[in-house]
Motif scaffolding. Structure first.
Motif, PDB file in Angstrom:
ATOM      1  N   SER A 140      18.015  -1.460  17.873  1.00 56.62           N
ATOM      2  CA  SER A 140      19.230  -1.838  17.142  1.00 56.62           C
ATOM      3  C   SER A 140      19.455  -0.853  16.008  1.00 56.62           C
ATOM      4  O   SER A 140      18.549  -0.144  15.591  1.00 56.62           O
ATOM      5  CB  SER A 140      19.140  -3.264  16.599  1.00 56.62           C
ATOM      6  OG  SER A 140      18.193  -3.357  15.579  1.00 56.62           O
ATOM      7  N   TYR A 141      20.686  -0.804  15.545  1.00 58.38           N
ATOM      8  CA  TYR A 141      20.998  -0.023  14.364  1.00 58.38           C
ATOM      9  C   TYR A 141      21.938  -0.838  13.505  1.00 58.38           C
ATOM     10  O   TYR A 141      22.633  -1.722  13.976  1.00 58.38           O
ATOM     11  CB  TYR A 141      21.566   1.362  14.702  1.00 58.38           C
ATOM     12  CG  TYR A 141      22.841   1.365  15.510  1.00 58.38           C
ATOM     13  CD1 TYR A 141      24.083   1.356  14.898  1.00 58.38           C
ATOM     14  CD2 TYR A 141      22.800   1.397  16.898  1.00 58.38           C
ATOM     15  CE1 TYR A 141      25.251   1.372  15.641  1.00 58.38           C
ATOM     16  CE2 TYR A 141      23.956   1.418  17.654  1.00 58.38           C
ATOM     17  CZ  TYR A 141      25.176   1.404  17.022  1.00 58.38           C
ATOM     18  OH  TYR A 141      26.332   1.421  17.762  1.00 58.38           O
ATOM     19  N   GLN A 142      21.922  -0.540  12.220  1.00 56.43           N
ATOM     20  CA  GLN A 142      22.679  -1.331  11.256  1.00 56.43           C
ATOM     21  C   GLN A 142      23.851  -0.514  10.720  1.00 56.43           C
ATOM     22  O   GLN A 142      23.726   0.667  10.472  1.00 56.43           O
ATOM     23  CB  GLN A 142      21.756  -1.727  10.107  1.00 56.43           C
ATOM     24  CG  GLN A 142      22.353  -2.726   9.162  1.00 56.43           C
ATOM     25  CD  GLN A 142      21.300  -3.260   8.209  1.00 56.43           C
ATOM     26  OE1 GLN A 142      20.157  -2.862   8.228  1.00 56.43           O
ATOM     27  NE2 GLN A 142      21.699  -4.164   7.357  1.00 56.43           N
ATOM     28  N   GLY A 143      24.983  -1.207  10.567  1.00 52.84           N
ATOM     29  CA  GLY A 143      26.160  -0.572   9.996  1.00 52.84           C
ATOM     30  C   GLY A 143      26.824   0.397  10.948  1.00 52.84           C
ATOM     31  O   GLY A 143      26.783   0.238  12.162  1.00 52.84           O
ATOM     32  N   THR A 144      27.423   1.449  10.390  1.00 54.24           N
ATOM     33  CA  THR A 144      28.113   2.462  11.190  1.00 54.24           C
ATOM     34  C   THR A 144      27.082   3.390  11.813  1.00 54.24           C
ATOM     35  O   THR A 144      26.169   3.843  11.149  1.00 54.24           O
ATOM     36  CB  THR A 144      29.086   3.253  10.296  1.00 54.24           C
ATOM     37  OG1 THR A 144      30.083   2.349   9.811  1.00 54.24           O
ATOM     38  CG2 THR A 144      29.759   4.362  11.060  1.00 54.24           C
ATOM     39  N   GLY A 145      27.228   3.639  13.103  1.00 51.64           N
ATOM     40  CA  GLY A 145      26.288   4.511  13.800  1.00 51.64           C
ATOM     41  C   GLY A 145      26.565   4.512  15.281  1.00 51.64           C
ATOM     42  O   GLY A 145      27.632   4.089  15.732  1.00 51.64           O
ATOM     43  N   GLY A 146      25.591   4.979  16.036  1.00 53.28           N
ATOM     44  CA  GLY A 146      25.769   5.011  17.468  1.00 53.28           C
ATOM     45  C   GLY A 146      24.495   5.384  18.185  1.00 53.28           C
ATOM     46  O   GLY A 146      23.473   5.662  17.572  1.00 53.28           O
ATOM     47  N   SER A 147      24.576   5.385  19.519  1.00 53.11           N
ATOM     48  CA  SER A 147      23.426   5.721  20.325  1.00 53.11           C
ATOM     49  C   SER A 147      23.879   6.306  21.649  1.00 53.11           C
ATOM     50  O   SER A 147      24.944   5.964  22.164  1.00 53.11           O
ATOM     51  CB  SER A 147      22.582   4.475  20.575  1.00 53.11           C
ATOM     52  OG  SER A 147      21.471   4.805  21.381  1.00 53.11           O
ATOM     53  N   PHE A 148      23.059   7.164  22.206  1.00 57.46           N
ATOM     54  CA  PHE A 148      23.281   7.752  23.516  1.00 57.46           C
ATOM     55  C   PHE A 148      22.351   7.034  24.483  1.00 57.46           C
ATOM     56  O   PHE A 148      21.157   6.919  24.219  1.00 57.46           O
ATOM     57  CB  PHE A 148      22.968   9.254  23.454  1.00 57.46           C
ATOM     58  CG  PHE A 148      23.367  10.006  24.667  1.00 57.46           C
ATOM     59  CD1 PHE A 148      24.712  10.181  24.978  1.00 57.46           C
ATOM     60  CD2 PHE A 148      22.420  10.538  25.513  1.00 57.46           C
ATOM     61  CE1 PHE A 148      25.095  10.884  26.105  1.00 57.46           C
ATOM     62  CE2 PHE A 148      22.795  11.245  26.636  1.00 57.46           C
ATOM     63  CZ  PHE A 148      24.132  11.420  26.938  1.00 57.46           C
ATOM     64  N   VAL A 149      22.872   6.516  25.570  1.00 60.36           N
ATOM     65  CA  VAL A 149      22.082   5.706  26.490  1.00 60.36           C
ATOM     66  C   VAL A 149      21.924   6.441  27.826  1.00 60.36           C
ATOM     67  O   VAL A 149      22.910   6.852  28.425  1.00 60.36           O
ATOM     68  CB  VAL A 149      22.754   4.338  26.733  1.00 60.36           C
ATOM     69  CG1 VAL A 149      21.893   3.472  27.625  1.00 60.36           C
ATOM     70  CG2 VAL A 149      23.035   3.644  25.413  1.00 60.36           C
ATOM     71  N   ILE A 150      20.692   6.600  28.264  1.00 61.22           N
ATOM     72  CA  ILE A 150      20.418   7.237  29.549  1.00 61.22           C
ATOM     73  C   ILE A 150      20.156   6.149  30.585  1.00 61.22           C
ATOM     74  O   ILE A 150      19.343   5.255  30.370  1.00 61.22           O
ATOM     75  CB  ILE A 150      19.216   8.192  29.444  1.00 61.22           C
ATOM     76  CG1 ILE A 150      19.519   9.287  28.418  1.00 61.22           C
ATOM     77  CG2 ILE A 150      18.893   8.800  30.805  1.00 61.22           C
ATOM     78  CD1 ILE A 150      18.361  10.185  28.109  1.00 61.22           C
ATOM     79  N   THR A 151      20.861   6.222  31.703  1.00 62.27           N
ATOM     80  CA  THR A 151      20.748   5.215  32.754  1.00 62.27           C
ATOM     81  C   THR A 151      19.939   5.777  33.927  1.00 62.27           C
ATOM     82  O   THR A 151      19.829   6.991  34.091  1.00 62.27           O
ATOM     83  CB  THR A 151      22.137   4.804  33.267  1.00 62.27           C
ATOM     84  OG1 THR A 151      22.704   5.901  33.992  1.00 62.27           O
ATOM     85  CG2 THR A 151      23.051   4.413  32.130  1.00 62.27           C
ATOM     86  N   PRO A 152      19.383   4.910  34.753  1.00 63.98           N
ATOM     87  CA  PRO A 152      18.692   5.390  35.952  1.00 63.98           C
ATOM     88  C   PRO A 152      19.707   5.899  36.984  1.00 63.98           C
ATOM     89  O   PRO A 152      20.898   5.643  36.856  1.00 63.98           O
ATOM     90  CB  PRO A 152      17.975   4.139  36.454  1.00 63.98           C
ATOM     91  CG  PRO A 152      18.782   3.006  35.928  1.00 63.98           C
ATOM     92  CD  PRO A 152      19.338   3.469  34.623  1.00 63.98           C
ATOM     93  N   ALA A 153      19.229   6.590  37.989  1.00 65.28           N
ATOM     94  CA  ALA A 153      20.100   7.092  39.060  1.00 65.28           C
ATOM     95  C   ALA A 153      20.324   5.974  40.078  1.00 65.28           C
ATOM     96  O   ALA A 153      20.035   6.109  41.264  1.00 65.28           O
ATOM     97  CB  ALA A 153      19.479   8.320  39.711  1.00 65.28           C
TER      98      ALA A 153
END
Length: 167
Positions: free
Chosen positions: A41-54
């Motif tokens: 999790s992250y708090q406030g303004t931010g983001g994340s890059f998510v890698i998915t399986p094939a």
């Protein structure tokens, strides 16, 4: 600084809008992302890059908007690496257009199921981002009246003191 200036300054400070503060969080609850732990999790303004399986993936995200804040949540994806990308609003029971952001979210938890198929050689990827803004709370009218009334009483008192000093 004169008493008059002090009273005016105090009244202006007390009558100015208040900014509410909170702690909005965005959490990756569960799924098969290869780079995020289930309790990320992250708090406030931010983001994340998510890698998915094939393969097919299904990720549960929760946005918990703090009292006194509004949040915008967005998901973006490259169609080259992910197909059938979909966002499902669990509370509303509807699919959301994957290219649009969820704007002006307030008041508590919002849950979204993000799904698709990773089509790249080693999987796919998407990003999630949150922008948080505090809500500016106006001063209630009764408080403003009390502040203005106390300033008027101060002006009258100062005026009366100056007249009695002259005599």
């Amino acid at each position: 600084m004169s008493t008059f200036n002090s009273i005016v300054l105090l009244g202006a400070l007390l009558a100015s809008p208040m900014v509410a503060s909170g702690s909005t969080t965005t959490s990756y609850v569960s799924g098969n992302a290869t780079n995020l732990a289930p309790d990320f999790s992250y708090q406030g303004t931010g983001g994340s890059f998510v890698i998915t399986p094939a393969s097919e993936f299904s990720h549960l995200w929760e946005l918990n908007v703090a009292e006194g804040e509004t949040a915008n949540l967005s998901f973006s994806v490259s169609p080259i690496y992910v197909s059938n990308f979909a966002i499902f609003d669990i509370a509303a029971g509807i699919n959301i257009d994957s290219v649009s952001a969820l704007l002006g979210l307030t008041g508590g938890p919002h849950s979204y199921l993000v799904s698709g198929v990773g089509t790249g050689f080693s999987g796919g990827a998407y990003s999630v981002g949150t922008e948080v803004a505090p809500v500016i709370l106006p001063v209630p009218v009764p408080a403003a009246i009390w502040l203005m009334g106390s300033a008027l009483v101060g002006w009258v008192s100062i005026g009366g003191l100056k007249k009695s000093a002259v005599v």
